[in-house]
Design an enzyme around this catalytic site. Structure first.
Site, PDB file in Angstrom:
ATOM      1  N   THR A 278       0.764  -1.287   0.074  1.00  0.00           N
ATOM      2  CA  THR A 278      -0.072  -0.170  -0.040  1.00  0.00           C
ATOM      3  C   THR A 278       0.997   1.216  -0.182  1.00  0.00           C
ATOM      4  O   THR A 278       2.026   1.145   0.352  1.00  0.00           O
ATOM      5  CB  THR A 278      -1.032  -0.066   1.273  1.00  0.00           C
ATOM      6  OG1 THR A 278      -1.958   1.128   1.131  1.00  0.00           O
ATOM      7  CG2 THR A 278      -0.056   0.015   2.620  1.00  0.00           C
ATOM      8  N   SER A 279       0.356   2.387  -0.429  1.00  0.00           N
ATOM      9  CA  SER A 279       1.191   3.478  -0.271  1.00  0.00           C
ATOM     10  C   SER A 279       0.255   4.404   0.736  1.00  0.00           C
ATOM     11  O   SER A 279       0.850   5.501   1.162  1.00  0.00           O
ATOM     12  CB  SER A 279       0.919   4.281  -1.592  1.00  0.00           C
ATOM     13  OG  SER A 279      -0.212   4.495  -1.916  1.00  0.00           O
TER      14      SER A 279
ATOM     15  N   GLU B  82      -6.045  -2.566  -9.939  1.00  0.00           N
ATOM     16  CA  GLU B  82      -7.216  -2.580  -9.248  1.00  0.00           C
ATOM     17  C   GLU B  82      -8.551  -2.698 -10.269  1.00  0.00           C
ATOM     18  O   GLU B  82      -9.014  -2.084 -10.642  1.00  0.00           O
ATOM     19  CB  GLU B  82      -7.656  -1.826  -8.286  1.00  0.00           C
ATOM     20  CG  GLU B  82      -7.018  -1.728  -7.107  1.00  0.00           C
ATOM     21  CD  GLU B  82      -7.233  -0.895  -5.742  1.00  0.00           C
ATOM     22  OE1 GLU B  82      -8.457  -0.763  -5.877  1.00  0.00           O
ATOM     23  OE2 GLU B  82      -6.645  -0.461  -5.006  1.00  0.00           O
TER      24      GLU B  82
ATOM     25  N   ASP C 256      -8.495  -3.872   0.765  1.00  0.00           N
ATOM     26  CA  ASP C 256      -9.563  -2.800  -0.048  1.00  0.00           C
ATOM     27  C   ASP C 256     -10.833  -2.687   0.737  1.00  0.00           C
ATOM     28  O   ASP C 256     -11.255  -3.512   1.605  1.00  0.00           O
ATOM     29  CB  ASP C 256      -9.971  -3.426  -1.387  1.00  0.00           C
ATOM     30  CG  ASP C 256     -10.314  -2.316  -2.537  1.00  0.00           C
ATOM     31  OD1 ASP C 256     -10.080  -1.371  -2.099  1.00  0.00           O
ATOM     32  OD2 ASP C 256     -11.212  -2.985  -3.307  1.00  0.00           O
TER      33      ASP C 256
ATOM     34  N   LYS D 174     -10.858   4.384  17.073  1.00  0.00           N
ATOM     35  CA  LYS D 174     -11.280   4.103  15.514  1.00  0.00           C
ATOM     36  C   LYS D 174     -11.082   2.591  15.489  1.00  0.00           C
ATOM     37  O   LYS D 174     -12.131   1.628  14.942  1.00  0.00           O
ATOM     38  CB  LYS D 174     -10.581   4.881  14.583  1.00  0.00           C
ATOM     39  CG  LYS D 174     -11.070   4.561  13.121  1.00  0.00           C
ATOM     40  CD  LYS D 174     -10.306   5.441  12.173  1.00  0.00           C
ATOM     41  CE  LYS D 174     -10.480   4.584  10.822  1.00  0.00           C
ATOM     42  NZ  LYS D 174      -9.645   5.080   9.769  1.00  0.00           N
TER      43      LYS D 174
END
Length: 185
Positions: free
Chosen positions: A7-8, A36, A65, A162
């Protein structure tokens, strides 16, 4: 153990580290590009990504995702959440929701782990779309999503708060449980 997170997104990596470091897993961000696909489900997108990356990464790795599914918009933006965020952003979603009473929505996260085999871990959180952007923490749709049982958006919560209720937090908990069990073997 070293685990690549393809991931970035620094926010996703930060959340994963909080869950996995207690198991002695060193989560390393690896910002590789991969296609994707436009698919009907997040699971299909993740499985495609894992299969595309498996011959290009030499350590166990995860991808993730997620999507925001808004009831009044028939599940939009759903699997297109990243694209919609980049194109119309939070203001665009709030504009689409103007005058709509039903603000119910849910976030879904699918984490894919590849260690020679494909493993999927899913988490969901239900809530509603706020009337305006609120909060400075988090990323993506966090400033407009209020989880059930709360009066504040994800962006108004600490990472710990969260993670305790979020879709990604729930998927990470499932992954954590699985890793805890399978690291012993």
């Amino acid at each position: 153990m070293e685990l690549f997170f393809i991931t970035s997104n620094d926010g996703k990596v930060r959340e994963a580290k909080k869950f996995l470091e207690p198991l002695g897993i060193n989560v390393i961000k690896k910002p590789l590009e991969y296609p994707e696909i436009q698919a009907d489900t997040l699971e299909d997108v993740v499985v495609f990504g894992l299969n595309w990356l498996k011959d290009k990464v030499d350590k166990p790795f995860i991808i993730e995702d997620s999507g925001l599914f808004i009831e009044a918009l028939n599940g939009f933006p759903g699997v297109y959440s990243a694209y919609v965020y980049k194109t119309i952003g939070l203001d665009g979603i709030l504009k689409l929701m103007e005058g709509i009473e039903n603000r119910k929505a849910y976030f879904k996260s699918v984490i894919g782990f590849y260690d020679g085999e494909i493993h999927l871990f899913v988490g969901e959180v239900r809530g509603r779309i706020s009337n305006e952007k609120r909060g400075l923490h988090g990323f993506g749709y966090d400033p407009i999503f209020v989880p059930d049982g709360f009066d504040k958006t994800f962006a108004e919560m600490s990472t710990e708060e969260k993670n305790s209720v979020s879709h990604r937090g729930k998927a990470l908990k499932e992954f954590y449980r699985w890793m805890k069990e399978n690291l012993k073997k």
